[in-house]
Design an enzyme around this catalytic site. Structure first.
Site, PDB file in Angstrom:
ATOM      1  CG  HIS A 115      23.889  43.746  41.068  1.00 48.33           C
ATOM      2  ND1 HIS A 115      23.774  44.317  40.349  1.00 48.33           N
ATOM      3  CD2 HIS A 115      24.992  42.987  41.038  1.00 48.33           C
ATOM      4  CE1 HIS A 115      24.869  44.218  39.493  1.00 48.33           C
ATOM      5  NE2 HIS A 115      25.746  43.348  40.018  1.00 48.33           N
ATOM      6  CB  CYS A 116      21.094  44.051  47.461  1.00 43.94           C
ATOM      7  SG  CYS A 116      19.670  43.907  48.715  1.00 43.94           S
TER       8      CYS A 116
END
Length: 328
Positions: A115-116
């Site tokens: 998700h980064c």
């Protein structure tokens, strides 16, 4: 510090996986390659200075990790207790990428912070280890110019999707529950092979789709490296995943992906990503044991000239290889 009690993530699962594998005599203490913490210089390969500076604010880290009390801790404590372990796992993914190219396969028991992206964290993901591993290989390892990400975590991998949005060297396949976090419509534009699942999807349908689309993805483009995000939050009963896959289904899923990679002699890097139940560590260990027992991670390796190297010998040999890897 007890922070793990404030988040559904089992913060001890990575160590438990290693312990299970030791109990099964697959690995031993002196044969484990220890990950090195990614430095700021390493992280700058992907991350903006502005983003890394934001991590010096505890409330930002609290938001990313979804652990509100972290906001009230001094940042030096947050750096040591929260971010350093994540930087070490990130370094492990970068190291494992090089090892996969050299030896045919590698598994980082950790990582998968999908998700980064370069300038934004979220969903317990503070560093973009998948993007970093691929960019390190593109920039520093000769012969690696195409990568395929196979993301089978229950959540959409919007971080690496945003990072590789316009990069035609990277093919992204993503299979996820369509109804849960992050629901990033912009990032979905980067997915070349998108498989959106319904609530409660079970083994038969899931494994059929995984098999069909893994084969389709690798037939469509043969990459120089596969990064396999093997989240176990697809497990039935997971509080965040919303799917209903059995432990045996997860083991079979990993087998399907490794068989497809090894048959085509494509190096594969596996990271373990999400998984929010206490039993997921045992399932990850069982899956690795299954891959070993099937010869998918100890027969002649895809990019190695060695004959029948065993897991233990591979790990021992890799220790000196990794000391020369450019994590600097």
């Amino acid at each position: 510090m007890g922070l793990e009690k404030l988040h559904p993530f089992d913060a001890g699962k990575w160590g438990k996986v290693i312990n299970f594998l030791k109990e099964e005599k697959l690995i031993a203490d002196d044969l484990i390659v220890q990950a090195r913490e990614a430095t700021d210089e390493d992280l700058f390969v992907v991350h903006t200075r502005r983003y890394l500076n934001k991590l010096k604010w505890s409330f930002v880290v609290a938001t990313i990790t979804e652990i509100p009390p972290v906001a009230f801790l001094p940042n030096f404590v947050v750096q040591r207790k929260v971010l350093k372990p994540l930087r070490t796992q990130t370094g492990g993914t970068i190291m494992a990428g090089k090892l996969a190219v050299d030896r045919g396969w590698a598994i980082n028991v950790g990582g998968g912070f999908h998700h980064c992206s370069s300038d934004k964290g979220g969903g317990f993901c503070a560093y973009a280890d998948i993007t970093l591993a691929i960019k390190f290989l593109f920039e520093r390892v000769q012969g690696v110019s195409k990568a395929t990400i196979i993301d089978l975590d229950a959540h959409q991998g919007n971080g690496h999707e945003r990072d590789f949005m316009d990069d035609h060297r990277v093919y992204i396949m993503d299979v996820y529950n369509r109804y849960i976090y992050p629901g990033d419509g912009f990032a979905k534009r980067a997915i070349k092979r998108k498989v959106e699942l319904e609530w409660g999807t079970e083994d038969t349908e899931y494994l059929q789709k995984v098999h069909t689309h893994v084969e389709g993805a690798l037939n469509e483009l043969k990459p120089d490296i596969i990064v396999y995000n093997a989240g176990t939050d697809i497990l039935d009963g997971d509080p965040l995943g919303g799917l209903a896959i059995s432990p045996q289904g997860i083991v079979k899923r990993d087998e399907v992906v490794f068989k497809a990679a090894r048959r085509r002699r494509i190096p594969i890097l596996m990271v373990t990503s999400g998984g929010y139940q206490k039993r997921t560590a045992r399932i990850i260990a069982d899956s690795i044991l299954n891959l070993h027992n099937l010869g998918l991670i100890d027969k002649e390796l895809a990019t190695s000239g060695a004959v029948n190297p065993k897991v233990e010998q591979m790990i021992r040999d890799s220790a000196k290889d990794l000391t020369n890897l450019s994590l600097q």
